[in-house]
Design a protein around this motif. Sequence first.
Motif, PDB file in Angstrom:
ATOM      1  N   VAL A   4       0.911  -1.189  -0.104  1.00 22.59           N
ATOM      2  CA  VAL A   4      -0.025   0.203   0.247  1.00 22.59           C
ATOM      3  C   VAL A   4       0.906   0.583   0.107  1.00 22.59           C
ATOM      4  O   VAL A   4       1.899   0.910   0.272  1.00 22.59           O
ATOM      5  CB  VAL A   4      -0.730  -0.156   0.907  1.00 22.59           C
ATOM      6  CG1 VAL A   4      -1.550   1.673   1.274  1.00 22.59           C
ATOM      7  CG2 VAL A   4      -1.993  -1.466   1.121  1.00 22.59           C
ATOM      8  N   LEU A  23      -1.898  -4.628   2.930  1.00 24.96           N
ATOM      9  CA  LEU A  23      -3.337  -5.010   3.611  1.00 24.96           C
ATOM     10  C   LEU A  23      -3.571  -6.470   2.819  1.00 24.96           C
ATOM     11  O   LEU A  23      -3.287  -7.044   1.997  1.00 24.96           O
ATOM     12  CB  LEU A  23      -3.592  -4.467   3.037  1.00 24.96           C
ATOM     13  CG  LEU A  23      -5.129  -4.016   2.448  1.00 24.96           C
ATOM     14  CD1 LEU A  23      -6.192  -3.935   3.895  1.00 24.96           C
ATOM     15  CD2 LEU A  23      -6.011  -3.805   0.837  1.00 24.96           C
ATOM     16  N   ASN A 113      -5.199  -1.884   7.204  1.00 26.21           N
ATOM     17  CA  ASN A 113      -3.310  -2.271   7.140  1.00 26.21           C
ATOM     18  C   ASN A 113      -2.754  -2.392   7.874  1.00 26.21           C
ATOM     19  O   ASN A 113      -3.620  -2.100   9.020  1.00 26.21           O
ATOM     20  CB  ASN A 113      -3.293  -0.933   6.520  1.00 26.21           C
ATOM     21  CG  ASN A 113      -3.968  -0.686   5.032  1.00 26.21           C
ATOM     22  OD1 ASN A 113      -4.036  -1.013   4.574  1.00 26.21           O
ATOM     23  ND2 ASN A 113      -3.743   0.308   5.046  1.00 26.21           N
TER      24      ASN A 113
END
Length: 402
Positions: A4, A23, A113
């Motif tokens: 990410v 993620l 996340n």
Amino acid sequence: MQLVGSKASQRLDEIGEDSVTLLPVEPEDMWHANNLIGPEDVVRAHAIRKVTTESKTGSTQSERVHTNLTIRVTSTFFDPGASQLHVSGTVIVENNFVSLGQYHTLDLELNRNFTLWKKYGWDSVAKETLSDAIKQDKEGAVAAVVMQEGIANICLITEYRTILKQRVESTIPKKRSSSTEQDSGMKRFFDKTVSTLTRSIDFSIPRPLLLASPGFVATDFKKYISEEGQRKGDKLTMAIAKEATVVHSSSGHLHSLNEILKSSEVMATMKDMKFSKETRFMDDFFDKLRRDDGRAWYGTMPVEKAVKEGAVGRGGGILLINNSLFRSMDIATRRRYVAMVDKVKEDGGEARILSSDHESGQRLDVLGGIAAILTYPIMDLDDDDEDEAAAGQAETEEDMII
């Protein structure tokens, strides 16, 4: 697993000492996260914390609050059945709900996340693990049913681990009973196994199915699946039967999975899959070990000597090492194993990091978690160990005399 933020467009060899935000999007990603996160690393993730407040009158009130916590990792616990990862450690960034040094366990979640800092940087093994985690072209998992009369173990064999999804048990009348009773018992057993299999494993994604048993149980079970699919007009059930491969095993228990994976039928079906290759490497190693020709060694000291001498390099050299060894609390020990992997690759050999959650990795565990196939024979790699042990014993005896 998805990378990410700005790191998503960055090459893995450029990460260096930085953090990465990941993620998890499928249960397998939790297994990868468990291999990435080690003691002393720092993790920042969503957390639910129970907070107790006291009013002016002295009464207390507890509530659960959502927050983000940053902890220094002390331990991890991975539940392979539920694919859940719990990361425990001490808080190193305080906020309104927690103070520095408080202990907390983060429950990493799918589609949330988390950010990871590697305290000792991203070495070659950590980068390879991260690369495997974010690889998009993952090979499909294989379903397997290892069975005998009255027992069926339903497994999912992924590229990195073997998961026992369900175990089916059913009472089958003894052979001295009437054939009608026995046939009825087997039908109940097969029906229960089929329903459990389709509930436990998603066959909407086409995947191979291995049916293994002693005798003709697996053959009869495949025939039963096909007939049930035709009787109900169920195309999915008929497709499952069509994709099934019947192989022989010595028993219907889970330990027979090892012999199944190296059978010629399975090798032909899955010759390019990672776990099939690792099974072949382990078979090759044990063949050479039985020959005792100096080309197969196991244990940290002998293998390390062979690597330093360049004997695990170009021309067939293979280093086999379990991923559990890279989770050592001692950073010097971890760096020792990383250095061996780097040296083998530098010399043109092949370094295979096996999963201790897989059959091949469990076989390697018995040998201390590390082994090597040499490009040329060396007969005395363990002599120094014996000499050191003898010298140590002599010193002890001398001290006792004094």
